[in-house]
Write a protein that holds these residues in place. Structure first.
Motif, short mmCIF file in Angstrom:
data_model
loop_
_atom_site.label_atom_id
_atom_site.label_comp_id
_atom_site.label_asym_id
_atom_site.label_seq_id
_atom_site.Cartn_x
_atom_site.Cartn_y
_atom_site.Cartn_z
N LEU A 169 24.29 63.63 36.39
CA LEU A 169 24.12 64.98 36.92
C LEU A 169 22.64 65.25 37.19
CD1 LEU A 169 25.61 67.68 37.50
CD2 LEU A 169 25.03 68.36 35.16
N GLY A 170 22.38 65.97 38.29
CA GLY A 170 21.01 66.34 38.64
C GLY A 170 20.95 67.75 39.18
N ILE A 171 19.76 68.33 39.15
CA ILE A 171 19.52 69.67 39.68
C ILE A 171 18.36 69.59 40.67
CG2 ILE A 171 18.96 72.07 39.13
CD1 ILE A 171 21.60 71.21 37.96
N VAL A 172 18.57 70.13 41.87
CA VAL A 172 17.49 70.13 42.87
C VAL A 172 16.34 70.98 42.36
CG1 VAL A 172 16.84 70.78 45.21
CG2 VAL A 172 19.08 69.76 44.79
N SER A 173 15.15 70.37 42.22
CA SER A 173 13.99 71.08 41.68
C SER A 173 12.98 71.48 42.75
CB SER A 173 13.28 70.21 40.63
OG SER A 173 12.87 68.97 41.19
N PHE A 175 12.87 65.35 55.37
CA PHE A 175 12.17 66.15 54.38
C PHE A 175 12.49 65.62 52.99
CE2 PHE A 175 12.57 68.67 58.14
CZ PHE A 175 11.46 69.49 58.18
N GLU A 176 11.48 65.57 52.13
CA GLU A 176 11.69 65.06 50.77
C GLU A 176 12.31 66.13 49.88
OE1 GLU A 176 9.13 62.10 48.32
OE2 GLU A 176 8.47 64.10 47.70
N VAL A 177 13.31 65.74 49.15
CA VAL A 177 13.98 66.62 48.17
C VAL A 177 13.89 65.95 46.80
CG1 VAL A 177 16.16 67.67 47.47
CG2 VAL A 177 15.54 67.58 49.90
N GLU A 178 13.43 66.70 45.80
CA GLU A 178 13.31 66.17 44.45
C GLU A 178 14.44 66.72 43.59
OE1 GLU A 178 9.42 67.10 43.03
OE2 GLU A 178 8.39 65.99 44.62
N ILE A 179 15.10 65.80 42.88
CA ILE A 179 16.25 66.16 42.04
C ILE A 179 15.94 65.74 40.60
CG2 ILE A 179 18.72 65.87 41.67
CD1 ILE A 179 18.93 65.01 44.61
N LYS A 180 15.92 66.69 39.71
CA LYS A 180 15.64 66.41 38.31
C LYS A 180 16.93 65.96 37.61
CE LYS A 180 13.29 68.42 34.30
NZ LYS A 180 12.62 69.64 33.78
N LEU A 181 16.87 64.80 36.96
CA LEU A 181 18.04 64.27 36.27
C LEU A 181 18.25 64.99 34.95
CD1 LEU A 181 17.43 62.06 38.40
CD2 LEU A 181 18.11 60.36 36.70
N VAL A 182 19.50 65.37 34.68
CA VAL A 182 19.86 66.02 33.42
C VAL A 182 20.03 64.94 32.35
CG1 VAL A 182 21.53 67.48 32.23
CG2 VAL A 182 20.96 67.92 34.64
N LYS A 183 19.16 64.96 31.35
CA LYS A 183 19.13 63.88 30.36
C LYS A 183 20.45 63.73 29.62
CE LYS A 183 16.16 61.85 26.83
NZ LYS A 183 14.91 61.99 26.06
N ALA A 184 21.12 64.84 29.35
CA ALA A 184 22.38 64.77 28.60
C ALA A 184 23.43 63.95 29.34
CB ALA A 184 22.91 66.18 28.34
#
Length: 388
Positions: free
Chosen positions: A236-240, A257-266
């Protein structure tokens, strides 16, 4: 071939490939050029903030500090000498001033001649000038001492810049230099990138999204990620962050365009073990499906049933409208429709058809060009259409 318009749940998404990187990483360079004489770390080492990473040849900078220190001490000595001269000039002036004042009184009483008064007056102005000159010499010596001190501080700062220290705690993810190699400093140009420190506590996926899809993506959108090294594992990830400027080069035809997605560690803790404490490495490939919209129980039809037709039959693209063909009583009826979100197979129909209507879904050539309003047709099955 026919398919029925009905209520379904649709999820609209944007899919793109990219690379995984630490959410926080710093790329380090030295400000000064020189030859690397010591490397205190290796790639993969853990470091703490303030740890020494490497250093370059410092002999020239040590020599500069010695020279600047000597110049500063000389300036201080000159300042002390100027102050001593000023003290002498001040004392001498007081004596001559007292004598001059006494002689003026004697002259007024006509005890001494004009010649004697003028001689005393000449000594007074000479002493006054010497006093002012001594004052200016102290001021000049003071400025010279300040300048020498600034030069000393600069050479000391340069000497300290021959060593590179860790600005944050993390892991050495990249080491781009060898001992004995000459490096370029950042003082006057782009310096040599020496070390990259990464904090693997948080990871992110960086993808590039086309200009036609980037407007659908917003910060906070959920993403489903599959890493090539862990096929079958959904993360799971959240667009940051969504870039406002494109990464397009002059020779590229597609703007992205660059999109950064933060990975949910859980969601990836199951990949962590005693033998594999860091499941991801910078640069690993992954695919992200960003969920941009989701609707429940909406009227949908097959995406291939919707086509563009010019109601004036002049094939003017600007005049074309979205239509579907509804099968009823052996005929097809052309219906103008308005559509909403879509996925890979279905599209939301906002108006123009009703639940249960039989929509022509194939063949595509017939839908896009051959069918006409109220044309008589024969409905066939998928097996008959494709000869299965």
């Amino acid at each position: 071939m026919l398919e029925e318009a009905g209520l379904k749940s649709l999820t609209e998404s944007v899919t793109a490939n990219g690379k995984i990187y630490p959410f926080k990483e710093v790329k380090l360079s030295l400000e000064l050029p020189g030859e690397v004489t010591r490397i205190a770390i290796s790639e993969g080492d853990s470091v703490s903030k303030g740890d020494l990473l490497l250093e370059i040849e410092a002999d020239n900078y040590i020599s500069s500090v010695s020279q600047s220190n000597a110049a500063y001490k000389q300036a201080l000595a000159n300042l002390a000498s100027a102050k001593a001269r000023k003290s002498q000039a001040d004392a001498q002036f007081k004596i001559i001033e007292s004598d001059y004042n006494r002689r003026k009184e004697l002259f007024q009483k006509q005890i001494i001649s004009t010649v004697e008064l003028e001689a005393s007056e000449s000594q007074y102005f000479a002493a006054f000038g010497e006093k002012e000159a001594a004052f200016q010499a102290v001021e000049a010596s003071n400025y010279q001492a300040q300048s020498a001190n600034a030069g000393l501080q600069q050479t000391r700062d340069n000497l300290s810049r021959t060593k590179l220290f860790a600005p944050m705690s993390g892991i050495i993810s990249k080491l781009n230099v060898e001992q004995g190699e000459k490096v370029v400093g950042t003082a006057q140009m782009a310096g040599t990138e020496l070390v990259t420190i990464s904090d693997f506590a948080e990871m992110e996926l960086r993808i590039e999204v086309g200009e036609n899809e980037v407007l659908q993506v917003t910060e906070g959108d959920t993403a489903l990620i599959e890493v090539d090294a862990y096929l079958g594992e959904e993360i799971l990830g959240i667009v940051s962050q969504v870039a406002y400027s494109s990464n397009a080069l002059l020779d590229q035809q597609v703007t992205k365009f660059e999109v950064e997605i933060k990975l949910v560690k859980a969601s990836y803790e199951k990949l962590i073990s005693d033998e594999r404490k860091l499941p991801f490495r910078p640069g690993m490939s992954a695919t992200a499906e960003i969920i941009t919209n989701k609707k429940e129980n909406i009227l949908c039809g097959p995406i291939q049933s919707v086509t563009l037709r010019d109601p004036n039959e002049e094939d003017d693209f600007d005049e074309k409208i979205q239509v579907v063909f509804v099968f009823k009583d052996g005929k097809v009826l052309q219906k103008e429709v308005k559509t909403g979100i879509q996925d890979d197979t279905n599209i939301e129909i906002l108006s123009g058809v009703n639940e249960g209507d039989q929509l022509v879904s194939a063949p595509f050539k017939a839908i896009s060009k051959e069918l006409e309003n109220e044309m008589e047709v024969v409905a066939i099955s998928e097996e008959e259409l494709y000869g299965e």
